[in-house]
Design a protein around this motif. Structure first.
Motif, short mmCIF file in Angstrom:
data_model
loop_
_atom_site.label_atom_id
_atom_site.label_comp_id
_atom_site.label_asym_id
_atom_site.label_seq_id
_atom_site.Cartn_x
_atom_site.Cartn_y
_atom_site.Cartn_z
N LEU A 4 0.85 -1.19 0.00
CA LEU A 4 0.00 0.00 0.00
C LEU A 4 0.88 1.24 0.00
CD1 LEU A 4 -3.03 0.91 0.34
CD2 LEU A 4 -2.55 1.03 2.79
N THR A 5 0.58 2.21 -0.89
CA THR A 5 1.37 3.44 -0.98
C THR A 5 0.47 4.65 -0.91
OG1 THR A 5 3.08 2.37 -2.34
CG2 THR A 5 2.99 4.78 -2.37
N LEU A 6 0.78 5.57 0.02
CA LEU A 6 0.09 6.86 0.09
C LEU A 6 1.02 7.93 -0.47
CD1 LEU A 6 -1.88 5.42 2.07
CD2 LEU A 6 -1.98 7.58 3.34
N ASP A 7 0.55 8.63 -1.48
CA ASP A 7 1.27 9.76 -2.06
C ASP A 7 0.76 11.02 -1.36
OD1 ASP A 7 2.17 11.90 -3.57
OD2 ASP A 7 1.94 10.87 -5.48
N LEU A 8 1.55 11.57 -0.42
CA LEU A 8 1.09 12.69 0.40
C LEU A 8 1.02 13.99 -0.38
CD1 LEU A 8 3.01 11.94 3.72
CD2 LEU A 8 0.74 11.18 3.01
N ARG A 9 1.81 14.11 -1.43
CA ARG A 9 1.78 15.35 -2.22
C ARG A 9 0.55 15.42 -3.11
NH1 ARG A 9 7.67 15.17 -4.87
NH2 ARG A 9 6.93 13.05 -5.23
N ASN A 10 0.24 14.32 -3.78
CA ASN A 10 -0.87 14.30 -4.73
C ASN A 10 -2.16 13.72 -4.16
OD1 ASN A 10 0.77 15.33 -6.91
ND2 ASN A 10 1.73 13.30 -6.99
N ARG A 11 -2.10 13.29 -2.88
CA ARG A 11 -3.28 12.75 -2.19
C ARG A 11 -3.85 11.56 -2.95
NH1 ARG A 11 -2.71 14.76 2.60
NH2 ARG A 11 -4.92 14.65 3.10
N GLU A 12 -2.98 10.63 -3.36
CA GLU A 12 -3.39 9.45 -4.10
C GLU A 12 -2.96 8.19 -3.35
OE1 GLU A 12 -1.54 9.90 -7.88
OE2 GLU A 12 -2.95 11.43 -8.59
N VAL A 13 -3.71 7.10 -3.58
CA VAL A 13 -3.43 5.82 -2.93
C VAL A 13 -3.37 4.73 -3.98
CG1 VAL A 13 -4.22 4.14 -1.22
CG2 VAL A 13 -4.66 6.58 -0.85
N THR A 14 -2.34 3.89 -3.89
CA THR A 14 -2.26 2.71 -4.76
C THR A 14 -2.04 1.48 -3.89
OG1 THR A 14 0.13 3.02 -5.08
CG2 THR A 14 -1.34 3.98 -6.73
N GLN A 15 -2.56 0.35 -4.36
CA GLN A 15 -2.39 -0.92 -3.66
C GLN A 15 -2.02 -1.98 -4.69
OE1 GLN A 15 -5.90 -2.59 -1.72
NE2 GLN A 15 -4.64 -3.18 0.03
N ALA A 16 -0.83 -2.54 -4.54
CA ALA A 16 -0.30 -3.51 -5.51
C ALA A 16 -0.31 -2.92 -6.91
CB ALA A 16 -1.10 -4.80 -5.46
N GLY A 17 -0.05 -1.62 -7.03
CA GLY A 17 0.02 -0.95 -8.32
C GLY A 17 -1.30 -0.43 -8.84
N ASP A 18 -2.42 -0.79 -8.21
CA ASP A 18 -3.74 -0.34 -8.65
C ASP A 18 -4.19 0.86 -7.82
OD1 ASP A 18 -3.90 -2.40 -10.52
OD2 ASP A 18 -4.74 -3.78 -9.02
N THR A 19 -4.86 1.81 -8.48
CA THR A 19 -5.35 3.00 -7.79
C THR A 19 -6.54 2.66 -6.90
OG1 THR A 19 -4.63 4.46 -9.59
CG2 THR A 19 -6.32 5.31 -8.10
N VAL A 20 -6.51 3.15 -5.68
CA VAL A 20 -7.63 3.01 -4.75
C VAL A 20 -8.25 4.38 -4.58
CG1 VAL A 20 -8.35 2.34 -2.43
CG2 VAL A 20 -6.45 1.14 -3.54
N ARG A 21 -9.51 4.51 -4.93
CA ARG A 21 -10.17 5.82 -4.87
C ARG A 21 -10.75 6.04 -3.47
NH1 ARG A 21 -10.05 7.94 -9.73
NH2 ARG A 21 -9.95 6.59 -11.56
N LEU A 22 -10.16 7.01 -2.76
CA LEU A 22 -10.63 7.36 -1.42
C LEU A 22 -11.14 8.79 -1.41
CD1 LEU A 22 -7.78 5.97 0.90
CD2 LEU A 22 -9.86 4.80 0.13
N THR A 23 -12.13 9.04 -0.58
CA THR A 23 -12.55 10.41 -0.36
C THR A 23 -11.49 11.12 0.48
OG1 THR A 23 -13.70 9.94 1.71
CG2 THR A 23 -14.96 9.65 -0.34
N SER A 24 -11.57 12.45 0.57
CA SER A 24 -10.57 13.19 1.34
C SER A 24 -10.60 12.78 2.81
CB SER A 24 -10.82 14.70 1.21
OG SER A 24 -12.11 15.04 1.66
N THR A 25 -11.79 12.49 3.35
CA THR A 25 -11.88 12.06 4.75
C THR A 25 -11.27 10.69 4.93
OG1 THR A 25 -13.89 13.37 5.05
CG2 THR A 25 -13.46 11.65 6.67
N GLU A 26 -11.54 9.77 4.01
CA GLU A 26 -10.95 8.43 4.08
C GLU A 26 -9.43 8.51 3.99
OE1 GLU A 26 -14.78 6.22 1.95
OE2 GLU A 26 -12.97 6.70 0.81
#
Length: 428
Positions: A157-179
């Protein structure tokens, strides 16, 4: 009774600024009534480039602490019951609580620390000591990520703190800002149980009574999106009656591990710089040695090429110390009349920092004349307090072009505040 409800605009607009944007720090300064101590502390926080939020209304303390998500709350102690009640009220909403008292009493200090304060200090403590305590609290907080951290990684699991993006095993996980905020907090606190109250305060800023149900709903949504079943959790575990824990080890990275190189590191982080400067100035005997140590520290520990410190006496600027400037410059700048063409004088008159590019616009002709042979591309002037009823100005020069970025500016403000307090202590 302390309340977490937001007050009406008419009640709070006179003393609560707009909540700070992402990347800024806020410190809430609480007093039971207006006074010199809370005013001084609020000004001190502002000097290091942070937002100070002064609260003098008991009903709005919790509201301010939760809405502003402060790095710390500084409480100017009053009656014991009010002080204890205030510490308990803000504890879950902030990383650190400092209580400022008129005098140290062992039993009272133990009681204040027991109910949730992190530090107790007397109101006559030097500004540098209060800043050091404040920074130490923030740095040791498990949920604090270094400014250079751009990614959090754990178990694919990777959190990109600059772009506010999340990937898991290379796939994008769409989270709301609160999540995203919820997951970021849990990952920052990995391996520790984060209390429900703290999660609610840091993610929502809402009241505990209605927030726990909301928290459970968002945890369930987060688990579903991450494929993490509650019955056999791999990432987020529920600790019954207490809170939640992120299970895997988390690594903080400046890059995501691919080909893009990490940006150049600053010579010194803000917290390290402040602590090292305070330590190096502590052994100085008088204002002259403090000033000399300060300018040497700036040249060796930051990105500046030259430094000069002047003190204002009547309508003149008297040179206290300099480093990195030519003997010819020193000869002309030892005793300067304050004129309309002097940028340092303009900064002092406006009580505001001033940046001069190249040798300055035409209106700063005296500054241009002083710097014409110094090879200076940019100069920053920082006014500061030099003890009671005295002010001064720090001028720092660079030979490189380009704007002064926010982080070096913040560090220079903090270092100037520490120097000013140390010089003032030896001037009195």
């Amino acid at each position: 009774m302390l309340s977490a409800e937001r007050p009406s605009p008419a009640t709070h607009s006179s003393f609560l600024p707009t909540p700070p944007g992402q990347g800024q720090r806020a410190v809430v300064v609480v007093g039971q009534r207006p006074g010199e101590t809370e005013r001084r502390l609020a000004n001190l926080v502002g000097q290091v480039g942070w937002n100070s939020v002064r609260v003098l209304d008991e009903e709005n303390i919790v509201w301010a602490a939760t809405v502003h998500h402060p790095a710390a709350v500084i409480i100017v102690a009053d009656a014991d019951d009010w002080t204890v009640r205030t510490v308990r009220a803000v504890r879950a909403a902030t990383q650190g609580v400092i209580v400022v008292v008129g005098r140290l009493d062992a039993l009272r200090t133990v009681h204040i620390l027991t109910v949730g304060a992190d530090s107790v200090v007397t109101d006559d403590a030097p500004d540098a000591e209060i800043l050091a305590r404040l920074f130490a609290l923030i740095r040791r907080e498990p949920g604090t990520v270094e400014e250079s951290t751009h990614y959090l990684q754990a178990d694919g699991l990777t959190l990109d703190l600059r772009n506010r993006e999340v990937t898991q095993a290379g796939d994008t996980v769409r989270l709301t800002s609160t999540e995203f905020r919820l997951l970021q907090l849990l990952m920052q606190e990995h391996g520790r149980t984060v209390p429900n109250q703290k999660i609610i305060a840091r993610v929502w800023g809402g009241g505990a009574a209605e927030g726990i149900n909301t928290l459970r709903i968002f945890i369930a949504r987060l688990r579903r999106k991450l494929g993490d079943p509650a019955t056999n959790p791999r990432l987020v575990a529920s600790i019954r009656g207490h809170g939640y824990r992120f299970l895997p080890q988390v690594i903080e990275l400046r890059t995501d591990g691919r080909d893009d190189p990490a940006p150049d590191a600053e010579p010194m982080s803000g917290l390290d710089a402040v602590e090292r400067l305070a330590h190096s100035l502590a052994g100085c005997a008088d204002t002259r040695t403090v000033s000399e140590a300060f300018v040497h520290f700036l040249v060796n520990g930051t990105t500046v090429d030259g430094v000069a410190v002047h003190r204002k006496v009547n309508r003149r600027l008297l040179l206290q110390a300099q480093y990195g400037l030519s003997p010819e410059w020193v000869r002309h700048a030892t005793d300067l009349p304050i004129t309309g063409g002097l940028a340092a004088g303009a900064a002092l008159e406006a009580s505001s920092e001033l940046v001069v590019l190249d040798r300055g616009p035409r209106r700063f002709r005296d500054t241009a004349r002083l710097l014409q042979d110094e090879g200076v591309a940019s100069t920053l002037f920082l006014p500061f307090n030099f003890g009671p009823n005295a002010i001064g100005c720090v001028g720092v020069t660079r030979r490189t072009t380009g704007p002064w970025s926010a982080r070096p500016l913040s560090v220079l403000r903090a270092l100037t505040a520490v120097y000013g307090s140390q010089a003032a202590a030896r001037t009195a």
